[in-house]
Design an enzyme around this catalytic site. Structure first.
Site, PDB file in Angstrom:
ATOM      1  N   GLY A   7      71.545  14.512  57.979  1.00 14.06           N
ATOM      2  CA  GLY A   7      70.436  13.696  57.492  1.00 14.06           C
ATOM      3  C   GLY A   7      69.783  13.009  58.684  1.00 14.06           C
ATOM      4  O   GLY A   7      70.288  13.076  59.804  1.00 14.06           O
ATOM      5  N   SER A   9      68.248  10.114  61.291  1.00 12.03           N
ATOM      6  CA  SER A   9      68.865   8.975  61.963  1.00 12.03           C
ATOM      7  C   SER A   9      68.815   7.758  61.045  1.00 12.03           C
ATOM      8  O   SER A   9      67.783   7.461  60.453  1.00 12.03           O
ATOM      9  CB  SER A   9      68.127   8.681  63.270  1.00 12.03           C
ATOM     10  OG  SER A   9      68.750   7.628  63.944  1.00 12.03           O
ATOM     11  N   ALA A  11      70.849   7.451  58.360  1.00  6.96           N
ATOM     12  CA  ALA A  11      71.281   7.804  57.003  1.00  6.96           C
ATOM     13  C   ALA A  11      72.719   7.377  56.711  1.00  6.96           C
ATOM     14  O   ALA A  11      73.125   7.345  55.557  1.00  6.96           O
ATOM     15  CB  ALA A  11      71.116   9.305  56.764  1.00  6.96           C
ATOM     16  N   SER A  81      71.184  17.629  62.278  1.00 10.06           N
ATOM     17  CA  SER A  81      71.113  19.036  61.856  1.00 10.06           C
ATOM     18  C   SER A  81      69.778  19.355  61.188  1.00 10.06           C
ATOM     19  O   SER A  81      69.730  19.702  60.010  1.00 10.06           O
ATOM     20  CB  SER A  81      72.274  19.386  60.924  1.00 10.06           C
ATOM     21  OG  SER A  81      73.503  19.061  61.515  1.00 10.06           O
TER      22      SER A  81
END
Length: 168
Positions: A7, A9, A11, A81
């Protein structure tokens, strides 16, 4: 088993990852938390933040996760990712892959900016979700809308999911 927390930055990937690491260690289970920043540091930050550099870094992380999984060590991967084709590659190559998407609103992440990522890097480097691409996950195993959950609720939801998979 690999628990891939992904997710944008802010999260909560590392926060949840550390809680999982503490849990597994308390159960006497071999585990390792692999954070994207740790991989960058290992290689003396030889990669920048272009799409190509991000791709190279995620491939390094996939290799680490693959090796953990092959050696019966629970891999807890905390990484933005941003690219779907790399998430698909990880799923294809890692037998115990579990993709958990910590879905967070970019505006809330920017406002809270716990690690200072947005404030310190705005206009200096591309930020995922703003001016660097973030492919919405196509087939995550679990999606958690973290803006509507406390850290404890998010953590418990991950544990509940892992119990249904027989991983804990």
């Amino acid at each position: 088993m690999v628990i891939w927390l992904m997710g944008i930055s802010g999260a909560g990937k590392t926060t949840i990852g550390k809680k999982l690491e503490t849990y597994f260690k308390s159960q006497g289970r071999a585990c390792y938390l692999l954070d994207g920043d740790e991989v960058r540091d290992l290689f003396d930050r030889d990669l920048g933040y272009s799409d190509a550099d991000r791709e190279a870094n995620v491939k390094r992380i996939i290799l680490g996760a693959y090796l953990l999984d092959r050696n019966d060590i629970i891999g807890i991967i905390c990484n933005i990712s941003p690219l779907e084709h790399l998430r698909q590659l990880a799923r294809k190559k890692i037998a115990g892959y579990n993709e958990i998407y910590l879905k967070k609103d970019i505006q809330i992440s920017m406002k809270n900016d716990v690690k200072g990522v947005y404030q310190e890097n705005m206009g200096k480097t591309e930020i995922v979700g703003i001016d660097a691409s973030f492919d919405e996950p196509q087939a995550p195993d679990l999606v958690l809308e973290v803006d509507r959950m406390t850290v404890e609720q998010t953590y418990q939801a991950v544990l509940d999911y892992l119990q249904t998979k027989g991983g804990i």
